[in-house]
Write an enzyme that holds these catalytic residues in place. Structure first.
Site, short mmCIF file in Angstrom:
data_model
loop_
_atom_site.label_atom_id
_atom_site.label_comp_id
_atom_site.label_asym_id
_atom_site.label_seq_id
_atom_site.Cartn_x
_atom_site.Cartn_y
_atom_site.Cartn_z
N SER A 1 -69.03 -25.35 -47.21
CA SER A 1 -69.46 -26.02 -48.32
C SER A 1 -71.09 -25.60 -48.50
O SER A 1 -71.70 -26.38 -49.50
CB SER A 1 -69.62 -27.54 -48.38
OG SER A 1 -69.90 -28.05 -47.11
N ASN B 1 -66.94 -29.54 -41.07
CA ASN B 1 -66.57 -28.11 -40.43
C ASN B 1 -67.89 -27.56 -39.79
O ASN B 1 -67.85 -26.65 -39.35
CB ASN B 1 -65.82 -27.33 -41.59
CG ASN B 1 -66.94 -27.05 -42.57
OD1 ASN B 1 -67.36 -25.89 -42.28
ND2 ASN B 1 -66.82 -27.75 -43.67
N GLU C 1 -61.65 -37.44 -46.36
CA GLU C 1 -60.24 -36.83 -46.50
C GLU C 1 -59.30 -37.60 -45.57
O GLU C 1 -58.20 -37.77 -46.03
CB GLU C 1 -60.46 -35.58 -45.85
CG GLU C 1 -59.08 -34.61 -46.15
CD GLU C 1 -59.21 -33.27 -45.00
OE1 GLU C 1 -58.01 -32.95 -44.41
OE2 GLU C 1 -60.08 -32.61 -44.77
N CYS D 1 -57.52 -25.67 -42.27
CA CYS D 1 -57.46 -24.73 -43.31
C CYS D 1 -57.99 -23.59 -42.88
O CYS D 1 -58.69 -23.48 -41.68
CB CYS D 1 -58.29 -25.36 -44.31
SG CYS D 1 -60.02 -24.52 -44.47
N CYS E 1 -59.19 -30.40 -52.83
CA CYS E 1 -58.61 -29.03 -52.35
C CYS E 1 -57.32 -28.82 -52.44
O CYS E 1 -56.79 -29.75 -51.75
CB CYS E 1 -59.37 -28.53 -51.24
SG CYS E 1 -58.79 -27.24 -50.36
N SER F 1 -71.01 -32.73 -43.15
CA SER F 1 -69.99 -31.76 -43.16
C SER F 1 -69.42 -31.62 -41.95
O SER F 1 -69.81 -30.91 -40.78
CB SER F 1 -70.57 -30.52 -43.75
OG SER F 1 -69.76 -29.29 -43.47
#
Length: 314
Positions: A269, A226, A128, A196, A98, A224
Protein backbone atom coordinates in the site's frame (compact mmCIF):
# COMPACT_ATOMS: atom_id res chain seq x y z
CA UNK A 1 33.14 -3.70 0.15
CA UNK A 2 31.56 -0.46 -1.07
CA UNK A 3 28.29 0.63 0.50
CA UNK A 4 25.31 -0.41 -1.63
CA UNK A 5 21.55 -0.73 -1.72
CA UNK A 6 19.66 -3.81 -2.91
CA UNK A 7 16.21 -2.67 -4.07
CA UNK A 8 13.49 -5.31 -4.13
CA UNK A 9 11.23 -5.70 -7.14
CA UNK A 10 8.30 -6.16 -6.95
CA UNK A 11 7.59 -3.72 -4.13
CA UNK A 12 4.97 -1.08 -3.36
CA UNK A 13 1.51 -0.71 -4.85
CA UNK A 14 -0.36 -3.84 -5.87
CA UNK A 15 -3.27 -3.77 -8.32
CA UNK A 16 -5.91 -3.76 -5.56
CA UNK A 17 -4.36 -0.77 -3.77
CA UNK A 18 -3.84 1.11 -7.02
CA UNK A 19 -7.53 0.61 -7.86
CA UNK A 20 -8.72 1.66 -4.37
CA UNK A 21 -6.64 4.85 -4.23
CA UNK A 22 -7.62 5.79 -7.78
CA UNK A 23 -11.27 5.19 -6.86
CA UNK A 24 -11.14 7.85 -4.13
CA UNK A 25 -9.18 10.27 -6.35
CA UNK A 26 -11.67 9.91 -9.22
CA UNK A 27 -14.67 10.13 -6.88
CA UNK A 28 -13.32 13.46 -5.55
CA UNK A 29 -12.84 14.71 -9.13
CA UNK A 30 -16.22 13.49 -10.36
CA UNK A 31 -18.49 14.27 -7.39
CA UNK A 32 -16.44 16.88 -5.49
CA UNK A 33 -15.51 16.93 -1.81
CA UNK A 34 -16.37 15.61 0.63
CA UNK A 35 -16.17 11.93 -0.22
CA UNK A 36 -16.52 9.75 2.86
CA UNK A 37 -14.35 6.64 3.20
CA UNK A 38 -15.12 3.88 5.71
CA UNK A 39 -11.84 3.02 7.50
CA UNK A 40 -8.49 3.78 5.88
CA UNK A 41 -8.81 3.20 2.12
CA UNK A 42 -5.48 1.35 2.37
CA UNK A 43 -3.20 0.99 5.39
CA UNK A 44 -0.76 3.78 4.63
CA UNK A 45 -0.30 7.00 6.58
CA UNK A 46 0.91 9.10 3.63
CA UNK A 47 -1.92 7.98 1.32
CA UNK A 48 -4.59 8.70 3.95
CA UNK A 49 -3.12 12.14 4.76
CA UNK A 50 -2.82 13.07 1.06
CA UNK A 51 -6.42 12.07 0.31
CA UNK A 52 -7.65 13.88 3.46
CA UNK A 53 -5.99 17.06 2.19
CA UNK A 54 -7.95 16.67 -1.07
CA UNK A 55 -11.31 16.36 0.68
CA UNK A 56 -11.73 12.71 1.67
CA UNK A 57 -13.21 12.22 5.13
CA UNK A 58 -12.24 8.96 6.83
CA UNK A 59 -14.74 7.50 9.28
CA UNK A 60 -14.78 4.32 11.34
CA UNK A 61 -18.40 3.38 10.78
CA UNK A 62 -21.14 4.14 8.27
CA UNK A 63 -23.30 5.81 10.95
CA UNK A 64 -20.77 8.69 10.94
CA UNK A 65 -21.65 9.43 7.29
CA UNK A 66 -24.50 11.95 6.77
CA UNK A 67 -27.65 10.35 5.31
CA UNK A 68 -27.63 10.29 1.52
CA UNK A 69 -23.90 11.06 1.22
CA UNK A 70 -21.33 9.13 -0.80
CA UNK A 71 -19.15 6.56 0.97
CA UNK A 72 -16.31 4.44 -0.41
CA UNK A 73 -15.62 1.05 1.18
CA UNK A 74 -11.92 0.35 1.65
CA UNK A 75 -9.76 -2.19 -0.19
CA UNK A 76 -10.01 -4.56 2.81
CA UNK A 77 -13.70 -5.31 2.25
CA UNK A 78 -16.79 -5.09 4.44
CA UNK A 79 -19.36 -7.55 5.73
CA UNK A 80 -22.95 -7.76 4.42
CA UNK A 81 -24.07 -6.05 7.66
CA UNK A 82 -22.12 -2.91 6.64
CA UNK A 83 -23.75 -2.89 3.18
CA UNK A 84 -27.11 -3.18 4.94
CA UNK A 85 -26.37 -0.27 7.31
CA UNK A 86 -25.36 1.87 4.32
CA UNK A 87 -28.61 1.02 2.51
CA UNK A 88 -30.64 1.87 5.65
CA UNK A 89 -29.01 5.32 5.71
CA UNK A 90 -29.62 5.83 1.95
CA UNK A 91 -25.89 6.19 1.37
CA UNK A 92 -24.47 6.10 -2.14
CA UNK A 93 -21.73 3.49 -2.01
CA UNK A 94 -18.68 2.71 -4.08
CA UNK A 95 -17.13 -0.62 -3.14
CA UNK A 96 -13.34 -0.48 -3.58
CA UNK A 97 -12.81 -3.95 -2.04
CA UNK A 98 -9.84 -5.64 -3.67
CA UNK A 99 -11.12 -8.32 -6.08
CA UNK A 100 -8.80 -10.85 -4.41
CA UNK A 101 -10.51 -10.16 -1.06
CA UNK A 102 -13.91 -10.46 -2.76
CA UNK A 103 -12.81 -13.91 -3.99
CA UNK A 104 -12.24 -15.03 -0.37
CA UNK A 105 -15.66 -13.58 0.61
CA UNK A 106 -17.30 -15.64 -2.15
CA UNK A 107 -15.47 -18.78 -0.97
CA UNK A 108 -16.80 -18.18 2.57
CA UNK A 109 -20.37 -17.81 1.25
CA UNK A 110 -20.09 -20.90 -0.94
CA UNK A 111 -18.71 -23.20 1.76
CA UNK A 112 -21.17 -21.89 4.36
CA UNK A 113 -24.01 -22.77 1.96
CA UNK A 114 -22.55 -26.28 1.77
CA UNK A 115 -22.55 -26.26 5.60
CA UNK A 116 -18.79 -26.53 6.07
CA UNK A 117 -16.98 -25.34 9.17
CA UNK A 118 -14.62 -22.63 7.87
CA UNK A 119 -11.34 -22.01 9.70
CA UNK A 120 -10.19 -18.53 8.74
CA UNK A 121 -6.47 -18.00 9.30
CA UNK A 122 -5.86 -14.33 9.99
CA UNK A 123 -5.20 -11.60 12.54
CA UNK A 124 -7.89 -10.83 15.05
CA UNK A 125 -9.35 -7.35 14.61
CA UNK A 126 -8.00 -6.85 11.07
CA UNK A 127 -10.65 -5.23 8.85
CA UNK A 128 -10.28 -7.87 6.15
CA UNK A 129 -10.91 -10.67 8.64
CA UNK A 130 -14.00 -8.91 10.01
CA UNK A 131 -15.40 -8.53 6.48
CA UNK A 132 -14.78 -12.17 5.50
CA UNK A 133 -16.10 -13.57 8.80
CA UNK A 134 -19.17 -11.36 8.45
CA UNK A 135 -20.13 -13.18 5.22
CA UNK A 136 -20.86 -16.36 7.19
CA UNK A 137 -20.64 -15.63 10.92
CA UNK A 138 -22.23 -18.94 11.94
CA UNK A 139 -19.70 -20.99 9.98
CA UNK A 140 -16.42 -19.05 10.31
CA UNK A 141 -13.99 -19.43 13.21
CA UNK A 142 -10.84 -17.31 13.36
CA UNK A 143 -7.51 -19.06 13.81
CA UNK A 144 -4.83 -16.49 14.64
CA UNK A 145 -2.36 -18.16 17.01
CA UNK A 146 -0.97 -21.68 17.55
CA UNK A 147 -3.19 -21.80 20.64
CA UNK A 148 -6.27 -21.10 18.47
CA UNK A 149 -5.24 -23.95 16.15
CA UNK A 150 -4.91 -26.30 19.14
CA UNK A 151 -8.32 -25.58 20.63
CA UNK A 152 -10.66 -24.81 17.72
CA UNK A 153 -13.59 -27.25 17.54
CA UNK A 154 -15.59 -28.31 14.47
CA UNK A 155 -18.90 -30.13 14.10
CA UNK A 156 -17.75 -32.66 11.51
CA UNK A 157 -13.99 -33.21 10.95
CA UNK A 158 -14.78 -34.51 7.44
CA UNK A 159 -16.42 -31.23 6.47
CA UNK A 160 -13.95 -28.49 7.28
CA UNK A 161 -12.00 -26.07 5.07
CA UNK A 162 -9.41 -23.36 5.75
CA UNK A 163 -9.35 -19.90 4.15
CA UNK A 164 -6.96 -17.06 4.89
CA UNK A 165 -6.50 -13.33 5.10
CA UNK A 166 -4.82 -12.26 1.83
CA UNK A 167 -1.88 -10.36 3.41
CA UNK A 168 -0.31 -12.99 5.68
CA UNK A 169 3.16 -14.48 5.59
CA UNK A 170 3.00 -17.48 3.27
CA UNK A 171 5.32 -19.54 5.52
CA UNK A 172 3.48 -18.74 8.75
CA UNK A 173 0.12 -19.55 7.18
CA UNK A 174 1.39 -22.98 6.15
CA UNK A 175 2.60 -23.57 9.75
CA UNK A 176 -1.00 -22.94 10.94
CA UNK A 177 -2.39 -25.18 8.18
CA UNK A 178 -0.07 -28.02 9.21
CA UNK A 179 -1.17 -27.63 12.85
CA UNK A 180 -4.81 -27.78 11.77
CA UNK A 181 -4.22 -30.78 9.48
CA UNK A 182 -2.61 -32.67 12.39
CA UNK A 183 -5.95 -32.30 14.18
CA UNK A 184 -8.24 -32.56 11.15
CA UNK A 185 -6.58 -34.77 8.51
CA UNK A 186 -9.48 -34.19 6.08
CA UNK A 187 -9.16 -30.40 6.26
CA UNK A 188 -9.70 -29.07 2.73
CA UNK A 189 -7.55 -26.42 1.06
CA UNK A 190 -9.14 -23.34 -0.55
CA UNK A 191 -10.10 -23.84 -4.24
CA UNK A 192 -7.29 -21.41 -5.14
CA UNK A 193 -4.57 -19.64 -3.18
CA UNK A 194 -6.02 -17.01 -0.82
CA UNK A 195 -2.76 -15.20 -0.07
CA UNK A 196 -2.58 -12.55 -2.75
CA UNK A 197 -0.02 -12.67 -5.54
CA UNK A 198 1.43 -9.30 -4.46
CA UNK A 199 1.92 -10.34 -0.84
CA UNK A 200 3.74 -13.54 -1.80
CA UNK A 201 5.78 -11.82 -4.55
CA UNK A 202 7.00 -9.13 -2.14
CA UNK A 203 7.94 -11.78 0.41
CA UNK A 204 9.83 -13.82 -2.23
CA UNK A 205 11.85 -10.73 -3.26
CA UNK A 206 12.80 -10.09 0.39
CA UNK A 207 13.71 -13.75 0.96
CA UNK A 208 16.05 -13.56 -2.06
CA UNK A 209 17.78 -10.37 -0.94
CA UNK A 210 17.82 -10.76 2.88
CA UNK A 211 20.83 -13.12 3.16
CA UNK A 212 23.03 -10.46 1.48
CA UNK A 213 21.78 -7.60 3.69
CA UNK A 214 23.15 -6.18 6.93
CA UNK A 215 19.94 -4.17 7.22
CA UNK A 216 16.55 -4.29 5.47
CA UNK A 217 14.38 -1.16 5.55
CA UNK A 218 10.70 -1.75 4.80
CA UNK A 219 8.67 1.32 3.89
CA UNK A 220 5.16 0.86 5.23
CA UNK A 221 2.76 1.74 8.05
CA UNK A 222 2.53 -0.14 11.34
CA UNK A 223 -1.11 -1.11 10.72
CA UNK A 224 -0.24 -2.60 7.32
CA UNK A 225 -0.27 -6.36 7.84
CA UNK A 226 1.72 -7.17 4.68
CA UNK A 227 4.39 -4.53 5.51
CA UNK A 228 4.86 -5.88 9.05
CA UNK A 229 5.24 -9.39 7.55
CA UNK A 230 8.09 -8.15 5.28
CA UNK A 231 10.16 -7.17 8.33
CA UNK A 232 9.57 -10.63 9.84
CA UNK A 233 10.45 -12.37 6.56
CA UNK A 234 13.68 -10.33 6.23
CA UNK A 235 14.81 -11.35 9.74
CA UNK A 236 13.81 -15.00 9.24
CA UNK A 237 15.82 -15.20 6.01
CA UNK A 238 19.17 -13.81 7.09
CA UNK A 239 19.01 -10.01 7.37
CA UNK A 240 20.97 -8.94 10.45
CA UNK A 241 18.43 -6.20 11.23
CA UNK A 242 15.17 -4.89 9.76
CA UNK A 243 12.91 -1.93 10.52
CA UNK A 244 9.55 -0.62 9.36
CA UNK A 245 9.40 3.10 8.55
CA UNK A 246 6.77 5.41 7.05
CA UNK A 247 9.26 8.04 5.88
CA UNK A 248 13.00 8.37 5.19
CA UNK A 249 13.28 10.86 8.08
CA UNK A 250 12.50 8.02 10.52
CA UNK A 251 15.78 6.23 9.75
CA UNK A 252 18.00 6.26 12.84
CA UNK A 253 21.60 6.94 11.69
CA UNK A 254 22.74 4.42 14.33
CA UNK A 255 21.09 1.66 12.25
CA UNK A 256 23.61 2.35 9.45
CA UNK A 257 26.73 2.03 11.59
CA UNK A 258 28.99 -0.67 10.14
CA UNK A 259 26.39 -1.51 7.49
CA UNK A 260 27.63 -2.23 3.96
CA UNK A 261 24.47 -3.54 2.28
CA UNK A 262 21.01 -2.08 2.88
CA UNK A 263 17.99 -3.86 1.44
CA UNK A 264 15.01 -1.65 0.59
CA UNK A 265 11.43 -2.71 -0.09
CA UNK A 266 7.90 -1.47 0.56
CA UNK A 267 4.51 -2.87 1.43
CA UNK A 268 1.70 -3.25 -1.09
CA UNK A 269 0.00 0.00 0.00
CA UNK A 270 3.06 2.25 -0.35
CA UNK A 271 3.52 4.76 -3.21
CA UNK A 272 6.96 4.49 -4.79
CA UNK A 273 7.80 8.15 -4.19
CA UNK A 274 8.35 7.25 -0.50
CA UNK A 275 10.89 4.60 -1.56
CA UNK A 276 12.62 7.14 -3.83
CA UNK A 277 12.89 9.57 -0.88
CA UNK A 278 14.53 6.80 1.15
CA UNK A 279 17.02 6.08 -1.66
CA UNK A 280 17.87 9.80 -1.80
CA UNK A 281 18.52 9.83 1.94
CA UNK A 282 20.67 6.68 1.75
CA UNK A 283 22.68 8.30 -1.06
CA UNK A 284 23.57 11.18 1.30
CA UNK A 285 24.87 8.52 3.71
CA UNK A 286 27.18 7.04 1.07
CA UNK A 287 24.87 4.35 -0.33
CA UNK A 288 24.95 5.58 -3.92
CA UNK A 289 25.12 2.21 -5.66
CA UNK A 290 21.64 0.72 -6.16
CA UNK A 291 21.04 -2.75 -7.57
CA UNK A 292 17.49 -3.92 -8.27
CA UNK A 293 16.75 -7.52 -7.28
CA UNK A 294 13.88 -8.70 -9.51
CA UNK A 295 12.04 -11.92 -8.67
CA UNK A 296 8.80 -11.32 -10.62
CA UNK A 297 7.22 -8.89 -13.07
CA UNK A 298 3.68 -7.93 -12.15
CA UNK A 299 1.30 -7.01 -14.93
CA UNK A 300 -2.02 -7.48 -13.18
CA UNK A 301 -4.53 -4.63 -13.21
CA UNK A 302 -8.12 -4.46 -11.96
CA UNK A 303 -10.91 -2.39 -13.50
CA UNK A 304 -12.49 0.35 -11.38
CA UNK A 305 -15.60 -0.40 -9.26
CA UNK A 306 -18.64 -0.58 -11.51
CA UNK A 307 -20.55 2.13 -9.55
CA UNK A 308 -17.80 4.59 -10.53
CA UNK A 309 -17.25 3.27 -14.07
CA UNK A 310 -20.84 3.90 -15.09
CA UNK A 311 -20.64 7.56 -13.97
CA UNK A 312 -17.27 8.15 -15.64
CA UNK A 313 -18.65 6.99 -19.00
CA UNK A 314 -21.40 9.64 -19.09
Amino acid sequence: MPKRVLLAKPRGYCAGVDRAVETVELALEKYGAPVYVRKEIVHNKYVVETLSDRGAIFVNETDEVPEGALVVFSAHGVSPAVHEEAANRSLRTIDATCPLVTKVHKEAVRFAKEDYDILLIGHEGHEEVEGTAGEAPDHVQLVDTAEDAAKVEVRDPNKVIWLSQTTLSVDETMVRVRQLKDRFPDLQDPPSDDICYATSNRQTAVKTMAPSCDLVLVVGSKNSSNSVRLVEVALQHGAKASYLIDYAKEVDPAWLEGVETVGVTSGASVPDLLVMELLKYLETQGYGEVEEITTANERITFSLPRELRKDLVR
